[in-house]
Design an enzyme around this catalytic site. Structure first.
Site, short mmCIF file in Angstrom:
data_model
loop_
_atom_site.label_atom_id
_atom_site.label_comp_id
_atom_site.label_asym_id
_atom_site.label_seq_id
_atom_site.Cartn_x
_atom_site.Cartn_y
_atom_site.Cartn_z
N SER A 1 0.90 -10.64 9.67
CA SER A 1 0.25 -9.45 9.09
C SER A 1 -1.25 -9.51 9.31
CB SER A 1 0.57 -9.39 7.59
OG SER A 1 -0.40 -8.62 6.92
N THR B 1 -6.37 1.19 11.55
CA THR B 1 -6.54 1.38 10.10
C THR B 1 -6.91 0.10 9.37
OG1 THR B 1 -4.18 1.03 9.81
CG2 THR B 1 -4.92 3.32 9.92
N CYS C 1 2.83 5.94 8.83
CA CYS C 1 1.92 6.27 7.73
C CYS C 1 1.07 7.49 8.11
CB CYS C 1 1.02 5.08 7.44
SG CYS C 1 -0.17 5.45 6.15
N HIS D 1 -1.39 -5.29 18.80
CA HIS D 1 -0.85 -4.95 17.48
C HIS D 1 -0.03 -3.65 17.64
CE1 HIS D 1 -0.67 -3.48 13.37
NE2 HIS D 1 -0.92 -4.71 12.97
N GLU E 1 0.36 -1.04 15.90
CA GLU E 1 -0.38 0.20 15.61
C GLU E 1 -1.29 0.56 16.79
OE1 GLU E 1 -2.57 0.49 11.82
OE2 GLU E 1 -3.99 1.76 12.89
N SER F 1 1.74 -5.50 3.09
CA SER F 1 3.19 -5.57 3.31
C SER F 1 3.87 -6.60 2.41
CB SER F 1 3.48 -5.96 4.76
OG SER F 1 2.61 -5.33 5.63
N ASN G 1 -3.60 -7.41 8.31
CA ASN G 1 -4.47 -7.15 7.15
C ASN G 1 -4.52 -8.34 6.21
OD1 ASN G 1 -2.96 -6.30 4.43
ND2 ASN G 1 -1.68 -5.69 6.14
N CYS H 1 0.87 -1.18 0.00
CA CYS H 1 0.00 0.00 0.00
C CYS H 1 0.91 1.23 0.00
CB CYS H 1 -0.88 0.00 1.24
SG CYS H 1 0.09 0.10 2.74
N HIS I 1 3.44 1.46 10.96
CA HIS I 1 2.40 1.33 12.00
C HIS I 1 2.53 2.36 13.11
CE1 HIS I 1 0.97 -2.36 10.45
NE2 HIS I 1 2.02 -3.07 10.74
#
Ligand code: SF4
Length: 288
Positions: free
Chosen positions: A229, A170, A98, A126, A128, A273, A231, A12, A76
């Site tokens: 990961s 996110t 980000c 996590h 983030e 990622s 996501n 991304c 993150h």
């Protein structure tokens, strides 16, 4: 066999910025050491590649002993106090958090200052989430799933705060966020003023949507991404809902090619990622 690769598969914007930026840092480096706090992105292959180029990955900023070293902050983001610690120890910060994550930090700070209670949806522990929580102050509850809502409302009531902010990690599932949001709106006492900020990243939403669409049109799905990961895991769940023959892999070596002998159409998606090289290797393996 037809192979359809999702248009949104792979890096991304935020991850590309962090990876390209880190490579640039190490290429132009005149300093003895560049460190990265935690995994830059949740992908083993990317991390190993950066390690080979000379970036040293550490878990704690106190591991840096040399003056004027640089520390890279991952996409993150990190806890708020890391910046203070870096300044104190004379370490230069190269911040690749980000912008979407930085926006959540800002929102959390703003509403904390305004005296709001914060409900944050996301995955416990996590990186983030750890970073975001450091901006929420004392009055927050992390909501991992629908079951956590009741406890969160109990915490809110105990705090006697009458303003509530709802934000999200996110990469949280849009569908899950909508369900949780509706339960909160239904169950929270009527005197509470609720502000909702859907902070789920557009890249995540688009990717999840494309995964859903693709998984209804193919006989099998392969999701490529790091084992840790979040996501990627979400993409796997989304694909599995529509396509029983879905697997989640990190590299082409995990493919059992016999599984696809009778398959006409196969869909490929990859987490934020996942480098293009991992996607290309999987396509090559299937074509073989
Ligand atoms: Fe940024 Fe979205 Fe990528 Fe996360 S998924 S790094 S928020 S662009």
């Amino acid at each position: 066999m037809e192979i359809v690769v999702g248009k949104t598969a792979g890096f991304c914007y935020g991850v590309k910025r962090a990876v390209d930026g880190s490579i640039e840092q190490i290429t132009n480096n005149k300093n003895p050491k560049i460190y990265c706090l935690g995994e830059l992105v949740h992908n083993k292959q990317v991390v190993e590649n950066l390690e080979e180029k000379g970036i040293q990955f550490i878990e704690n900023i106190n591991e840096i002993q040399e003056n004027n070293s640089k520390v890279i902050i991952r996409a993150h983001g990190v806890k708020k106090d890391i910046y203070e610690q870096a300044e104190k120890n004379n370490i230069q910060v190269v911040d690749y958090t980000c912008p979407n994550v930085l926006k959540i930090h800002k929102i959390a700070e703003e509403y904390k200052e305004k005296g709001y209670y914060i409900f944050l949806t996301g995955t416990e522990n996590h990186p983030e989430i750890i970073g975001i929580i450091s901006h929420c102050g004392e009055n927050y509850t992390l909501i991992k799933n629908e079951q956590d809502v009741e406890k969160a409302i109990e915490n809110l009531e105990k705090s006697n705060i009458e303003n509530l902010l709802i934000i999200s990690q996110t990469t949280f599932s849009t569908k899950k966020f909508e369900v949780i949001k509706s339960i909160i709106e239904e169950k929270v006492p009527k005197n509470i003023e609720i502000v909702i900020k859907n902070t789920i990243c557009l890249a995540t939403e688009t990717r999840q949507k494309e995964t859903k669409e693709l998984s209804t049109k193919v006989d099998a799905m392969i999701i490529i991404g790091g084992k840790n990961s979040s996501n990627t895991k979400k993409l796997f769940e989304v694909a599995l809902e529509n396509c029983e023959n879905t697997i989640c892999i990190e590299t082409k070596n995990e493919i059992d090619i016999n599984r696809y002998k009778e398959i006409n159409k196969i869909g490929i998606m990859a987490g934020a990622s996942t480098p293009q090289s991992s996607i290309d290797e999987v396509i090559e393996e299937l074509n073989k």
